[in-house]
Design a protein around this motif. Structure first.
Motif, PDB file in Angstrom:
ATOM      1  N   VAL A 195       0.852  -1.196   0.000  1.00  0.00           N
ATOM      2  CA  VAL A 195       0.000   0.000   0.000  1.00  0.00           C
ATOM      3  C   VAL A 195       0.883   1.239   0.000  1.00  0.00           C
ATOM      4  N   VAL A 196       0.623   2.152  -0.926  1.00  0.00           N
ATOM      5  CA  VAL A 196       1.352   3.411  -0.995  1.00  0.00           C
ATOM      6  C   VAL A 196       0.410   4.546  -0.627  1.00  0.00           C
ATOM      7  N   VAL A 197       0.827   5.383   0.315  1.00  0.00           N
ATOM      8  CA  VAL A 197       0.054   6.564   0.720  1.00  0.00           C
ATOM      9  C   VAL A 197       0.835   7.800   0.284  1.00  0.00           C
ATOM     10  N   ALA A 198       0.221   8.626  -0.552  1.00  0.00           N
ATOM     11  CA  ALA A 198       0.851   9.852  -1.032  1.00  0.00           C
ATOM     12  C   ALA A 198       0.378  11.030  -0.199  1.00  0.00           C
ATOM     13  N   GLY A 199       1.305  11.662   0.511  1.00  0.00           N
ATOM     14  CA  GLY A 199       0.977  12.810   1.345  1.00  0.00           C
ATOM     15  C   GLY A 199       0.884  12.436   2.805  1.00  0.00           C
ATOM     16  N   CYS A 200       1.653  13.115   3.636  1.00  0.00           N
ATOM     17  CA  CYS A 200       1.686  12.816   5.065  1.00  0.00           C
ATOM     18  C   CYS A 200       1.171  13.981   5.887  1.00  0.00           C
ATOM     19  N   LEU A 205      -1.661  10.809   7.166  1.00  0.00           N
ATOM     20  CA  LEU A 205      -1.215  10.120   8.377  1.00  0.00           C
ATOM     21  C   LEU A 205      -2.308   9.200   8.909  1.00  0.00           C
ATOM     22  N   GLY A 206      -3.555   9.655   8.816  1.00  0.00           N
ATOM     23  CA  GLY A 206      -4.666   8.794   9.212  1.00  0.00           C
ATOM     24  C   GLY A 206      -4.794   7.586   8.302  1.00  0.00           C
ATOM     25  N   MET A 207      -4.557   7.784   7.006  1.00  0.00           N
ATOM     26  CA  MET A 207      -4.578   6.664   6.070  1.00  0.00           C
ATOM     27  C   MET A 207      -3.495   5.640   6.401  1.00  0.00           C
ATOM     28  N   ILE A 208      -2.322   6.142   6.750  1.00  0.00           N
ATOM     29  CA  ILE A 208      -1.220   5.240   7.107  1.00  0.00           C
ATOM     30  C   ILE A 208      -1.595   4.399   8.320  1.00  0.00           C
ATOM     31  N   ALA A 209      -2.136   5.049   9.341  1.00  0.00           N
ATOM     32  CA  ALA A 209      -2.544   4.320  10.542  1.00  0.00           C
ATOM     33  C   ALA A 209      -3.641   3.312  10.222  1.00  0.00           C
ATOM     34  N   GLY A 210      -4.597   3.722   9.397  1.00  0.00           N
ATOM     35  CA  GLY A 210      -5.680   2.817   9.026  1.00  0.00           C
ATOM     36  C   GLY A 210      -5.197   1.655   8.184  1.00  0.00           C
ATOM     37  N   ARG A 212      -2.173   0.388   8.135  1.00  0.00           N
ATOM     38  CA  ARG A 212      -1.374  -0.500   8.985  1.00  0.00           C
ATOM     39  C   ARG A 212      -2.268  -1.435   9.796  1.00  0.00           C
ATOM     40  N   SER A 213      -3.420  -0.924  10.226  1.00  0.00           N
ATOM     41  CA  SER A 213      -4.328  -1.752  11.024  1.00  0.00           C
ATOM     42  C   SER A 213      -4.916  -2.900  10.214  1.00  0.00           C
ATOM     43  N   LYS A 214      -4.866  -2.813   8.889  1.00  0.00           N
ATOM     44  CA  LYS A 214      -5.346  -3.883   8.015  1.00  0.00           C
ATOM     45  C   LYS A 214      -4.292  -4.972   7.796  1.00  0.00           C
ATOM     46  N   SER A 215      -3.091  -4.773   8.319  1.00  0.00           N
ATOM     47  CA  SER A 215      -1.994  -5.752   8.252  1.00  0.00           C
ATOM     48  C   SER A 215      -1.591  -6.147   6.833  1.00  0.00           C
ATOM     49  N   PRO A 216      -1.366  -5.165   5.943  1.00  0.00           N
ATOM     50  CA  PRO A 216      -0.844  -5.516   4.622  1.00  0.00           C
ATOM     51  C   PRO A 216       0.635  -5.874   4.716  1.00  0.00           C
ATOM     52  N   CYS A 235       3.259   6.564  12.639  1.00  0.00           N
ATOM     53  CA  CYS A 235       1.857   6.184  12.408  1.00  0.00           C
ATOM     54  C   CYS A 235       1.729   4.801  11.779  1.00  0.00           C
ATOM     55  N   GLY A 236       2.865   4.183  11.417  1.00  0.00           N
ATOM     56  CA  GLY A 236       2.792   2.814  10.917  1.00  0.00           C
ATOM     57  C   GLY A 236       3.416   2.549   9.572  1.00  0.00           C
ATOM     58  N   ALA A 237       4.053   3.539   8.947  1.00  0.00           N
ATOM     59  CA  ALA A 237       4.692   3.299   7.645  1.00  0.00           C
ATOM     60  C   ALA A 237       5.929   2.425   7.815  1.00  0.00           C
ATOM     61  N   ASP A 238       6.071   1.436   6.934  1.00  0.00           N
ATOM     62  CA  ASP A 238       7.255   0.574   6.943  1.00  0.00           C
ATOM     63  C   ASP A 238       8.412   1.216   6.189  1.00  0.00           C
ATOM     64  N   LEU A 239       8.091   1.993   5.174  1.00  0.00           N
ATOM     65  CA  LEU A 239       9.102   2.614   4.321  1.00  0.00           C
ATOM     66  C   LEU A 239       8.634   4.019   3.971  1.00  0.00           C
TER      67      LEU A 239
END
Length: 370
Positions: A195-200, A205-210, A212-216, A235-239
């Motif tokens: 999962v790639v999130v563009a914009g922090c 940041l809420g998208m990243i936390a959400g 991450r909670s889905k365990s991709p 907030c949960g980003a791996d990279l």
């Protein structure tokens, strides 16, 4: 009968007037003294504790037509309205009917969803209230918002009890967080997904936390600010990838054997991020758009259809995600002291709006504390 708060404070009565920011047109917002509204039988009156400022508030302040370069496109904000839709407050007066119907008591801290659905249109009748056709919203049209000391909550508003023990500006973050979680729900993330999130910013940041909670398999955050990328990690980003210095598309392809990301969540509002997303995705990937754009985005639509057969989805507001957002805030798992970077008093409302509108200002979530 309207019930006034008894509380534990020294005074059980309310003042006659309040300070409020009023829209008189684009770039003409004024701090004024207004009568405090009186709740009817099915209404609540809250004392506003905090209200967040978001990109849509900035867009409305300047006038949507100015941002789009199209004078035929109307501004979003209704003249005479009090802006502010990301808020938390305490019930200080209410009709007995309103308290009974909502199972609330005086002194309860609440948040409200931005939309005030009509409950009569096609969408509301089908349970899709967040797409309500009249689309009346706090702070934009139909109902006054929370850049004021007090706010009247109408009977049709969707109300949620807020955690009483977290800072007010953290509780007000429930609105953008619920929006971010809705975008994540739209993406239908699977365990094996990249999962790639563009914009922090706040939504990203809420998208990243959400996400991450889905365990991709991996969450990748993109931004041009190293400080915001550091927040993304918390907030949960791996990279994290700084797109000002690094080739995000190539990095993601290298991570995925040349295929590309499974899911792309767009939260920058910058046109270049749209093409970036289409190119970073694998075939049959999913693109979810959640942004307030200041200019139109032009892309090669053949990528969506002929080349990749992508799922391209929009996301609007935060339906059904408010309880999850409030639980996440109460859990203290997010670095809220860093996310809620700037607070202003009501007199500084214009400084708050201008800070949100300044990409180089270094803010994340800006709040006003009436």
């Amino acid at each position: 009968m309207t019930t006034l708060a008894q509380g534990t404070g020294p005074s059980t009565s309310l003042p006659a007037t309040m300070r409020a920011v009023v829209c008189h047109g684009p770039e003409d917002y004024r701090l004024e003294e207004l009568p405090i509204p009186q709740p009817g039988q099915d209404e609540l009156l809250i004392k506003v504790e905090a209200v967040g400022v978001c990109a849509s508030d900035v867009k409305c302040y300047h006038g949507a037509a100015k941002f789009w370069g199209d004078e035929n496109r109307p501004s979003w904000a209704q003249k005479g309205i009090i802006p502010g839709h990301e808020f938390v407050g305490t019930v200080v007066a209410a009709g007995e009917q309103a308290l009974a119907q909502r199972s609330l008591a005086l002194g309860t801290r609440i948040v409200c969803e931005q939309i005030v659905p009509c409950e009569e249109c096609r969408y509301c009748r089908r349970g899709q209230y967040w797409m309500c056709a009249p689309h009346e919203m706090f702070g934009f049209r139909g109902f006054n918002g929370a850049m004021a000391e007090y706010l009247l909550v109408p009977s049709r508003a969707r109300v949620h009890q807020a955690p009483p023990d977290i800072p007010a500006h953290h509780a007000a973050f429930a609105e953008p967080l619920s929006c971010a979680l809705h975008a994540v729900e739209r993406a239908d993330i699977k365990f094996e997904d990249v999962v790639v999130v563009a914009g922090c910013g706040p939504i990203g940041l809420g998208m990243i936390a959400g996400a991450r909670s889905k365990s991709p398999a991996m969450v990748v955050a993109l931004d041009m600010s190293d400080d915001k990328l550091e927040l993304a990690k918390k907030c949960g980003a791996d990279l994290t990838v700084n797109v000002a210095r690094e080739d995000a598309i190539q990095i993601v392809k290298d991570l995925t054997d040349g295929y590309g990301a499974d899911v792309y969540l767009e939260a920058t509002g910058h046109p270049s991020a749209v093409a970036q997303g289409l190119n970073i995705l694998r075939k049959l990937g999913t693109y979810v758009e959640y942004s307030v754009f200041r200019s139109e985005a032009t892309v090669d639509w053949s990528i969506i259809g002929d080349d990749k057969e992508l799922n391209v989805l929009g996301a609007h507001l935060g339906p059904h995600c408010w309880p999850a957002a409030l639980r996440l805030l109460e859990s203290a798992k997010l670095p809220m002291d860093e996310i809620c970077s700037h607070q202003f008093f009501l007199e500084g409302f214009l400084d708050a709006i201008n800070l949100v509108g300044n990409p180089a200002g270094g803010s994340v979530k800006v709040s006003i504390l009436p």
